[in-house]
Scaffold this motif. Structure first.
Motif, short mmCIF file in Angstrom:
data_model
loop_
_atom_site.label_atom_id
_atom_site.label_comp_id
_atom_site.label_asym_id
_atom_site.label_seq_id
_atom_site.Cartn_x
_atom_site.Cartn_y
_atom_site.Cartn_z
N PHE A 33 4.32 -15.41 -5.40
CA PHE A 33 5.78 -15.51 -5.32
C PHE A 33 6.48 -14.20 -5.67
N ASP A 34 5.83 -13.35 -6.45
CA ASP A 34 6.46 -12.07 -6.82
C ASP A 34 6.16 -10.97 -5.81
N LEU A 51 7.88 -7.20 3.41
CA LEU A 51 6.83 -6.21 3.67
C LEU A 51 5.56 -6.91 4.19
N ALA A 52 5.25 -8.05 3.62
CA ALA A 52 4.06 -8.79 4.07
C ALA A 52 4.21 -9.21 5.53
N LYS A 53 5.40 -9.68 5.92
CA LYS A 53 5.64 -10.05 7.31
C LYS A 53 5.48 -8.85 8.23
N THR A 54 6.02 -7.70 7.79
CA THR A 54 5.93 -6.49 8.61
C THR A 54 4.48 -6.06 8.79
N ILE A 55 3.71 -6.13 7.72
CA ILE A 55 2.30 -5.74 7.80
C ILE A 55 1.55 -6.63 8.79
N MET A 56 1.77 -7.92 8.70
CA MET A 56 1.06 -8.85 9.57
C MET A 56 1.45 -8.67 11.03
N LEU A 57 2.74 -8.54 11.29
CA LEU A 57 3.19 -8.36 12.68
C LEU A 57 2.72 -7.04 13.27
N ASP A 58 2.74 -5.98 12.46
CA ASP A 58 2.28 -4.67 12.95
C ASP A 58 0.79 -4.72 13.30
N SER A 117 -0.50 -1.38 -0.09
CA SER A 117 0.92 -1.61 -0.39
C SER A 117 1.28 -1.32 -1.84
N GLU A 118 0.31 -0.82 -2.62
CA GLU A 118 0.53 -0.43 -4.02
C GLU A 118 1.03 -1.61 -4.86
N GLY A 119 0.47 -2.76 -4.61
CA GLY A 119 0.80 -3.93 -5.42
C GLY A 119 2.08 -4.65 -5.03
N LYS A 120 2.77 -4.18 -3.99
CA LYS A 120 4.00 -4.87 -3.58
C LYS A 120 3.70 -6.22 -2.92
N VAL A 121 2.52 -6.31 -2.32
CA VAL A 121 2.07 -7.58 -1.74
C VAL A 121 0.74 -7.93 -2.38
#
Length: 299
Positions: free
Chosen positions: A186-187, A192-199, A274-278
């Motif tokens: 949740f944190d 960003l996760a959506k962008t990574i997956m779509l890319d 992602s340096e821990g962002k995801v």
């Protein structure tokens, strides 16, 4: 000579002679068909059943001719016997007749062809042969996961094309939609996760998307069907433990398992950068310590 002439003019003698000629013709035909089947059918079981079927039909014809010659005196009786004989043949060989009719239906309607991936009678696999009675399938699934061959060769009667649905994975539109779920905490940065997956999906599946677009246009023109989204899409679902990102994409029906593997690999590597962002989520258990006991004893 006079005796022979009288015999040839006798209706009973002529009737018996014709009957014997018919019986001889049927016996010779049975022998010829049996020899032909022995040369052309390699499978011992199928060859045995085919030869037995030819014999049964031949003997039933002989019995039918004898009954007609002995008991039938009028056209009305002929009609009754022919009707009963035909009904008996149809009932006895109904599965064989349906199988032969099914083979014609498969070839002329193009329900499926060798090389197609189908599911029929709850059996899934690739069609490797179609003959006049059976469809031969290289089975998939059962004790193996995903779209892997089990190694078993399955023969299905062609009669099943009239008895239930046939799922064809490759006819007209040789692509399938598949889904992949990624679980994040949740944190995590959801955008960003959506962008990574779509890319990752767009990069890996661009060729499938372009090829499927032309095929789908043909489907829309041929069938009464609405347009569909062929590009990768994402749907978010919140659960008690994590955020679930559901990626829906299109791929070749023969490369579904390989495509999912590549997507997982690319997405995992991108998330690790992602340096821990995801953060990927997993089921966790928290063990709480037992509270200390304070016991006082009184006299």
């Amino acid at each position: 000579m006079d005796t022979i002439a009288q015999l040839t003019e006798n209706p009973t003698v002529l009737k018996v002679a014709k009957l014997l000629l018919w019986i001889l013709s049927i016996v010779l035909t049975i022998g010829f068909i049996r020899r032909t089947l022995k040369k052309r059918i390699e499978n011992i079981t199928i060859r045995y059943k085919a030869q037995k079927g030819v014999e049964v039909i031949g003997y039933m014809l002989i019995i039918f001719l004898i009954l007609m010659a002995v008991t039938v005196d009028s056209m009305k009786d002929y009609t009754i016997i022919i009707g009963l004989f035909t009904a008996g043949i149809t009932f006895t060989l109904q599965e064989l007749i349906l199988s032969i009719a099914g083979s014609f239906y498969i070839f002329f309607v193009r329900v499926y062809k060798p090389g197609d991936r189908i599911e029929i009678n709850n059996i899934k696999g690739d069609v490797i042969d179609i003959d006049s009675i059976y469809t031969t399938i290289m089975e998939m699934g059962e004790w193996v996961n995903s779209d892997n061959y089990s190694g078993r060769i399955v023969k299905i009667s062609n009669a099943f094309v009239f008895k239930g649905p046939i799922k064809n994975y490759s006819m007209d539109f040789p692509f399938v939609w598949d889904e992949l779920n990624i679980l994040i905490t949740f944190d995590s940065d959801t955008d960003l996760a959506k962008t990574i997956m779509l890319d990752c999906a767009t990069e890996l599946l661009s060729s499938y998307t372009e090829k499927s677009r032309a095929k789908w246009q043909e489907m829309v023109e041929h069938y009464y069907i609405e347009n569909a989204t062929l590009e990768p899409t994402i749907a978010i679902e919140l659960t008690d433990n994590w955020i679930q990102l559901n990626l829906r994409y299109i791929t070749d029906y023969k490369r579904r398992r390989h495509t999912k593997h590549e997507l997982f690999d690319h997405i995992k590597k991108a998330i690790s950068k992602s340096e821990g962002k995801v953060k990927l989520a997993s089921t966790t258990l928290q063990l709480l310590p037992v509270p200390p006991l304070d016991i006082h004893l009184k006299n």
